[in-house]
Design an enzyme around this catalytic site. Structure first.
Site, short mmCIF file in Angstrom:
data_model
loop_
_atom_site.label_atom_id
_atom_site.label_comp_id
_atom_site.label_asym_id
_atom_site.label_seq_id
_atom_site.Cartn_x
_atom_site.Cartn_y
_atom_site.Cartn_z
N THR A 111 0.84 -1.20 0.00
CA THR A 111 0.00 0.00 0.00
C THR A 111 0.87 1.25 0.00
O THR A 111 2.07 1.19 0.30
CB THR A 111 -0.91 0.05 1.25
OG1 THR A 111 -0.10 0.12 2.43
CG2 THR A 111 -1.79 -1.19 1.32
N ASP A 112 0.27 2.37 -0.34
CA ASP A 112 0.97 3.66 -0.26
C ASP A 112 0.14 4.62 0.59
O ASP A 112 -0.90 4.25 1.13
CB ASP A 112 1.24 4.22 -1.66
CG ASP A 112 -0.04 4.48 -2.45
OD1 ASP A 112 -1.08 4.82 -1.84
OD2 ASP A 112 0.01 4.38 -3.68
N MET A 113 0.62 5.84 0.75
CA MET A 113 -0.02 6.78 1.66
C MET A 113 -1.42 7.19 1.21
O MET A 113 -2.16 7.80 1.99
CB MET A 113 0.84 8.01 1.86
CG MET A 113 1.04 8.83 0.62
SD MET A 113 2.14 10.24 0.91
CE MET A 113 1.11 11.30 1.92
#
Lengths: 147, 147, 147, 147
Positions: D16-18
């Site tokens: 996942t990313d921010m």
């Protein structure tokens, strides 16, 4: 009350590096895979944004010893052992073993410490007690299993 | 009004795979590095959570053609060209060139389309117009530069 | 004779996770970036396949303490300190500091041990002495700098 | 003669990313997971170093359309469809579907073209015919399945 949990995976091509082996940073991803699977097995998710207050689990320490290389398409097991249950922190040990190709052998050991935090009104983070429902499901592994 | 932007980087060991070259998934990370640097050069960040309404830029299309391999410690330039400025979407082209070791040569080309969105009250996403301040700084690259 | 080396980088979007901070596995990639840059500064590459015999540098231990989070677009410095020069192994300490946004502060510390190996005729690996030319360029950092 | 292959996985935290969703570069890793699993299902590995001559499969084109986000702990299926079997190249299409949480829905589509190569005596790469044993196991998917 479980004190350990094991996941297995097959090494992906994208996890290798030009030395022909799994890049060492991936062992830290593997640890998390086991940790998060462990929480799921207890009915929890590491993402506990719907708790009151919402909590998170930043990592404060991680380490790993690498004794044998892992290669593409190897099957590896990652065994998590609960090492310590603090009031707001958890420590885990990990045993990495190559299952396939034979012979099976331990190829590394890791350790991870995480802290249960919530956000303060100033935007910082502060440690809070581990949710009671999760805590009562955790048991420290027998000393003979821990390194 | 800029229509292009270039960043350079040196290939990291962790970006290589067992074939001894940069894993192809990293070219998509390189594109983002150029895209986000481009926004910064215009006084913006791709993370625009403080706008009203807060906006984000999900990727809707990405592609890349790989013509030559990149290796560890190679220096690579990633040149972004603005291909299209829609009402709520942006398309970029990318030219990857190995700068070092000599000779310099193009080693790949990419394309990325992103959409400006905000969150609906139901928790979904909907496209919104690109912020005027950003939009007026964007210019489409001359046809001769685009592929 | 250098005993330390520092690189700086800006946090990439792809290095963040859903907690909004740099995923901890990336700190281990950052350590390598500093380590490999250190070798280059001495005229060497971590990939020494053209030596006789060809040598490699597998990692045998890595650890990191995380004290503050790093976020997207933060500038971070990674300072390598030579902790120990063995006959065939090297140990490094690392200091991570956020440079920007202000205030500057240390956000983590790491340690890495690597071993100089060559391939045996049976296909295994065995430790060999660090090449003399590299070894004589290495100096252990003063005790006051090491943790 | 198989013309398709499906793998399923659960989204990892590190993917996942921010923005709270799977970083788009991971979709290209997911494609490879399906591709390599497909070869294995036919009795082959993408790493064919023991063939005479040794062959490799560099990627020459990759693309993906992203229609819905994927989130942490979602289960996703990656369905590979054989799009084209050339004399020395293979093209695949991919369908990404979120299986869980419900409702199931397609969340993206991809395409990948790889070329069968061997190393020349000068150290370059040249395209060679796909090994007959592998080729005769491949069948193009019905037009109705392809996009």
């Amino acid at each position: 009350m479980p004190c350990e949990f094991t996941v297995t995976r097959r090494v992906e091509f994208s996890e290798t590096d030009m030395a022909g082996i799994v890049h060492y940073s991936n062992f830290f991803k593997y640890m998390e895979t086991a940790e998060h699977g462990f929480y799921r097995s207890l009915g929890y998710s590491v993402v506990m944004g719907d708790m009151d207050p919402p909590i998170g689990w930043p990592r404060v320490h991680a380490e790993c010893d690498f004794t044998k290389p892992l290669r593409f398409e190897d099957e590896v097991s990652i065994r998590l052992l609960v090492e310590k249950v603090g009031s707001s922190s958890l420590s885990f040990q990990f045993r990495f073993a190559r299952l396939n190709p034979a012979p099976q052998e331990e190829i590394g050991r890791g350790r991870l410490t995480v802290v249960c935090v919530t956000r303060t009104s100033e935007g910082g983070l502060k440690a809070v007690p581990i949710p009671a429902g999760l805590r009562e499901k955790l048991e420290v592994a027998p000393a003979g299993l821990l390194g």
